[in-house]
Design an enzyme around this catalytic site. Structure first.
Site, mmCIF file in Angstrom:
data_model
loop_
_atom_site.group_PDB
_atom_site.id
_atom_site.type_symbol
_atom_site.label_atom_id
_atom_site.label_comp_id
_atom_site.label_asym_id
_atom_site.label_seq_id
_atom_site.Cartn_x
_atom_site.Cartn_y
_atom_site.Cartn_z
ATOM 1 N N HIS A 257 -23.024 -32.470 -29.309
ATOM 2 C CA HIS A 257 -21.862 -33.324 -29.511
ATOM 3 C C HIS A 257 -21.905 -34.533 -28.572
ATOM 4 C CE1 HIS A 257 -17.173 -33.577 -29.752
ATOM 5 N NE2 HIS A 257 -17.750 -34.524 -30.459
ATOM 6 N N GLU B 102 -24.170 -37.141 -30.057
ATOM 7 C CA GLU B 102 -23.536 -37.868 -31.156
ATOM 8 C C GLU B 102 -22.782 -39.087 -30.634
ATOM 9 O OE1 GLU B 102 -19.609 -37.512 -33.838
ATOM 10 O OE2 GLU B 102 -20.622 -35.616 -33.428
ATOM 11 N N HIS B 103 -22.153 -38.958 -29.471
ATOM 12 C CA HIS B 103 -21.416 -40.068 -28.871
ATOM 13 C C HIS B 103 -22.356 -41.032 -28.148
ATOM 14 C CE1 HIS B 103 -17.066 -38.625 -29.009
ATOM 15 N NE2 HIS B 103 -17.747 -37.651 -29.593
ATOM 16 N N GLU C 263 -10.782 -35.650 -27.474
ATOM 17 C CA GLU C 263 -11.011 -35.214 -28.858
ATOM 18 C C GLU C 263 -10.718 -33.724 -29.011
ATOM 19 O OE1 GLU C 263 -14.677 -35.090 -32.148
ATOM 20 O OE2 GLU C 263 -14.986 -36.004 -30.164
#
Length: 436
Positions: free
Chosen positions: A67, A70-71, A147
């Site tokens: 994750h 992904e950022h 998030e």
């Protein structure tokens, strides 16, 4: 035209051709795979860069790395700042984004056909040459924690995450895709970099594109961009093998009721159990079963729980499949004092499907719902791009639209009952998120 064919890892050539649309696949130096579908009547292209790594593939100390990447891949390379990456798509009216799943990650862009060279150049730079800057990592750590906090505020999200955990206990597939707040706070840049270097390699990369394009042009653009990146593109290198099922299975079911106390007005209840893998031959029958059971306003759950009894506003069924197995769930939002009644009704509908065949009318309606939704969904370049990614990474088989519809229509009432009985026979768990 009906096409359904396996995709050998070393195959290069035309996979399907129909009314001007051509689906092609090439293996480039380094083992990079490129699959395209031409859609001559479009003025745009969607391109995706896929890596077969998801949250299930993380080491315990690196949990959350997928994750994070992904950022971070949007945060700069040696030749582009984060602003450069963002403005490259903004200035042409395009869109770029990414998604992390439990078994894959994709970075994608939707642009005008004339802007495809830019999209390929920027996405290649991001995937091959991310700086994973320490300061940017700390900034994104805060963004990811926000998030996760946003997701934790949604009781439906909490219920779904908890369901996966109790139905796949002890297996990485049961973990949240985004990580936990504790894991995100703990993961280090060294863990994220190690994860990046291990998985982001030529033999793991799959590039899919759909729209107004020429396959050879896409391959040339990709190869030129990869050569500039400095990646080792050995001639004749084989693509990485596709993921196979773990012989140990997908974990255990923690049967019983699992309650998460949350200060909300409504209780969110899901009853579920283990289901089918993404390659199980019964997966099309499962889709039809889920349509009849809880796939719309004419479904059994909706009619029984909402229309006849007025016990819920939202109720539906769902399933999730992975290489090792999967799980299903029956959801409803109801008043806290009605949880037991609603859960019993959902389980009764599942048992009823396992005990007797669905009616001809229900079967026809499910066929129409799935086939109509599939056809309408495939009108976008993004959906076509994603279909190629799933074919390459998940099933190893290309199935065109006509063949997909034929497989759905071939499901009869007996197969629906059989798959319902298969699910109903397994252990089940109940998750309730709501007032204590």
């Amino acid at each position: 035209m009906t096409v359904q064919r396996e995709i050998p890892l070393d195959f290069s050539g035309v996979l399907a051709e129909d009314r001007g649309a051509v689906v092609c696949r090439s293996v480039l130096p380094g083992g990079v795979r490129v699959l395209t579908e031409s859609m001559p009547d479009q003025r745009s292209v969607t391109v995706g860069y896929w890596v077969a790594v998801g949250s299930r593939d993380e080491s315990p100390e690196g949990y959350g790395s997928t994750h994070f990447l992904e950022h971070l891949l949007f945060k700069g390379t040696p030749t582009r700042t984060a602003m450069d990456i963002a403005s490259a798509f903004d200035r042409v009216g395009g869109e770029s984004n990414a998604g992390t799943a439990k078994e894959s990650t994709v970075y994608h862009a939707h642009v005008l056909d004339e802007d495809l060279p830019m999209a390929v150049e920027v996405l290649t730079d991001m995937v091959t040459s991310s700086l994973i800057d320490a300061d940017e990592l700390e900034t994104e750590r805060g963004v990811i924690l926000e998030e996760l906090a946003m997701d934790a505020d949604d009781p439906v999200d909490v219920a779904h995450e908890r369901l996966a955990a109790v139905l796949m206990d002890g297996h990485p597939l049961g973990r949240p895709i985004g990580g936990t707040p504790e894991a995100i706070r703990a993961v280090t840049r060294e863990h994220v970099v190690a994860h990046y270097r291990h998985w982001y390699r030529p033999q793991e990369l799959v590039i899919t594109a759909a729209g107004n394009l020429d396959h050879d042009d896409v391959c040339r653009l990709v190869l030129d961009a990869l050569e500039r990146s400095g990646w080792d593109l050995a001639e004749g290198a084989a693509p990485a093998p596709r993921r196979t099922a773990d012989a140990a299975g997908a974990g255990a079911v923690l049967a019983g009721t699992h309650t998460v106390a949350k200060q909300v007005e409504q209780a969110n209840v899901i009853v579920g159990g283990q289901s089918l893998s993404t390659t199980d031959p019964d997966r099309f029958a499962l889709g039809v079963m889920m349509s009849v059971l809880g796939g719309g306003m004419s479904s059994r759950l909706f009619q029984e729980i909402r229309e006849r009894r007025g016990l819920a506003y939202s109720t539906y069924s769902f399933s999730a499949g992975y290489s090792d197995g999967g799980y299903f769930g029956l959801y409803a939002g109801c008043q806290p004092e009605r949880v037991d009644e609603v859960a019993a009704l959902m389980e009764a509908e599942l048992e009823r499907m396992a005990a007797a065949e669905v009616t001809a009318e229900e079967l026809d309606r499910a066929h129409g719902q799935i086939c109509g939704g599939t056809v309408l969904g495939m009108e976008s370049t993004g959906a076509r791009m994603s279909r190629l990614g799933r074919a390459e990474l998940v099933t190893g088989e290309f199935v065109d639209l006509s063949a997909s519809l034929a497989r759905v229509r071939a499901v009869d009432a007996g197969r629906v009952r059989a798959v319902a009985a298969r699910l109903a026979a397994g252990e089940r768990a109940r998750v309730v998120v709501g007032p204590a």
